[in-house]
Design a protein around this motif. Structure first.
Motif, PDB file in Angstrom:
ATOM      1  N   ALA A   1      48.321   9.178  -4.433  1.00 37.01           N
ATOM      2  CA  ALA A   1      48.323   7.980  -3.593  1.00 37.01           C
ATOM      3  C   ALA A   1      48.005   6.762  -4.454  1.00 37.01           C
ATOM      4  O   ALA A   1      46.842   6.542  -4.814  1.00 37.01           O
TER       5      ALA A   1
ATOM      6  N   GLY B   1      49.526   4.225   4.000  1.00 37.92           N
ATOM      7  CA  GLY B   1      48.460   4.716   3.144  1.00 37.92           C
ATOM      8  C   GLY B   1      47.868   6.026   3.634  1.00 37.92           C
ATOM      9  O   GLY B   1      46.776   6.419   3.220  1.00 37.92           O
TER      10      GLY B   1
ATOM     11  N   SER C   1      47.833   3.641  -3.722  1.00 35.45           N
ATOM     12  CA  SER C   1      47.005   2.634  -3.050  1.00 35.45           C
ATOM     13  C   SER C   1      45.520   2.879  -3.247  1.00 35.45           C
ATOM     14  O   SER C   1      44.733   1.935  -3.307  1.00 35.45           O
TER      15      SER C   1
ATOM     16  N   TYR D   1      52.558  11.656   0.950  1.00 33.55           N
ATOM     17  CA  TYR D   1      51.908  10.340   1.013  1.00 33.55           C
ATOM     18  C   TYR D   1      52.843   9.356   1.701  1.00 33.55           C
ATOM     19  O   TYR D   1      54.021   9.252   1.339  1.00 33.55           O
ATOM     20  N   ASP D   2      52.329   8.661   2.710  1.00 35.18           N
ATOM     21  CA  ASP D   2      53.077   7.630   3.423  1.00 35.18           C
ATOM     22  C   ASP D   2      52.702   6.279   2.824  1.00 35.18           C
ATOM     23  O   ASP D   2      51.607   5.766   3.074  1.00 35.18           O
ATOM     24  N   SER D   3      53.592   5.704   2.033  1.00 32.59           N
ATOM     25  CA  SER D   3      53.274   4.470   1.301  1.00 32.59           C
ATOM     26  C   SER D   3      53.090   3.279   2.229  1.00 32.59           C
ATOM     27  O   SER D   3      52.397   2.319   1.880  1.00 32.59           O
ATOM     28  N   ARG D   4      53.693   3.293   3.409  1.00 32.17           N
ATOM     29  CA  ARG D   4      53.561   2.165   4.332  1.00 32.17           C
ATOM     30  C   ARG D   4      52.175   2.111   4.970  1.00 32.17           C
ATOM     31  O   ARG D   4      51.580   1.036   5.091  1.00 32.17           O
TER      32      ARG D   4
END
Length: 329
Positions: free
Chosen positions: A89, A135, A91, A130-133
């Protein structure tokens, strides 16, 4: 020989030779040794910014860290419990590693590679995304659920129940759906991640044991790798209908869609890496059939680097390693 069978033999030979005569869609450019890694190797993740690859060595109870610039292993995280899924991740600069034994999702500082948190799940914690939008981290586990974590706080936010243990799953980038392979139920579950619930299921047709999955979101296609028999099933993500199917080698565990080159890469434990060129939404032609190694079925295609990383386990005289293939036009 039956009448006309020689014509079939000629046609088959020409077909095979035409595949071999085309420029190879993938070229082996390097290998990275994994000395001391034994037994099964599972999933792979990447930190593109820092050029690091993370290998879940399930049978070795370790996570192997590779420096892609230096082309070597630089660290081993020990003391894991059959690690299966791994995700990085950016972020939060954290690594999330799901363990089959005990079900813990262990969280590591990606700089120090020290354990910072342990989030409990049921046994057989498996694939991680992991969902980048948002987090958020999604973990497939147990008899049938996707767990949801906040990658920053590492707090559990909830879960979505499924009809069986989830294998590979893919998240839409521009939509809200998650597509999940549920082999025990013989279907693909469709989840709305805002509602946190299953909103539909798509039945398998003509094959079972659906393990790997890839998504072409822009082209509205979902690719499902099956082992019984060994085939890829292609679904229209608008209608949920199967639009085509084609044969692949046995024991697949990973497949990836290359949106730039309109290709599908399939890695199979039978010892082959196959590439299929997309002609249109319903037609795919095999353009590569590369011999690899027995058991080499887990991999990762990194579009930012144009590289496919194939995990090869130690079997007989073949030592454990990662083979790096460059995608070619």
């Amino acid at each position: 020989m039956k009448p006309g069978s020689h014509l079939w033999l000629i046609a088959f030979t020409v077909s095979c030779n035409s595949v071999q005569a085309q420029p190879a869609p993938l070229r082996l450019v390097q290998t990275i040794a994994l000395a001391g890694v034994e037994n099964r190797i599972d999933h792979v993740a990447v930190d593109v910014a820092h050029q690091r690859l993370f290998i879940a060595a399930l049978g070795n109870n370790t996570l192997e860290v590779l420096d892609l610039r230096e082309r070597k292993r630089v660290h081993t995280i020990r003391g894991l419990h059959e690690p299966q899924g791994v995700a990085y991740a950016p972020s939060s600069n954290r690594l999330f590693v799901a363990n089959a034994q005990g079900g813990a999702c262990m969280v590591f500082n990606a700089d120090t590679l020290q354990l910072t948190d342990t989030v409990p799940f049921a046994d057989d914690a498996d694939n991680v995304r992991y969902d980048s939008r948002s987090g958020r981290i999604y973990v497939g586990y147990g008899d049938g659920a996707l767990g949801i974590l906040d990658s920053g706080s590492r707090m559990r936010l909830g879960s979505v129940r499924l009809a069986g243990h989830p294998e590979s799953f893919q998240l839409e980038v521009n939509g809200t759906r998650i597509f999940v392979n549920v082999p025990a139920a013989g279907h693909i579950a469709v989840i709305d991640r805002l509602k946190r619930q299953v909103i539909g299921t798509w039945a398998l047709t003509g094959a079972r044991s659906n393990f790997p999955m890839a998504l072409d979101e822009a082209g509205h296609r979902l690719f499902i790798g099956c082992r019984d028999p060994a085939r890829v099933l292609v679904y229209d993500t608008d209608s949920g209908k199967q639009v085509t199917t084609f044969e692949i080698p046995g024991d697949t565990d990973d497949l990836f869609y290359d949106g730039v080159r309109k290709r599908l890469y399939v890695t199979c434990g039978a010892g082959f890496l196959d590439a299929f060129q997309q002609r249109d939404g319903s037609h795919f032609v095999r353009v590569g059939h590369i011999a690899t190694a027995e058991g080499a079925r887990t991999s990762l295609y990194v579009p930012e680097l144009g590289r496919l990383y194939l995990a090869v386990p130690h079997r007989g005289s073949q030592q454990a390693e990662v083979r790096v293939y460059a995608a070619k036009e």
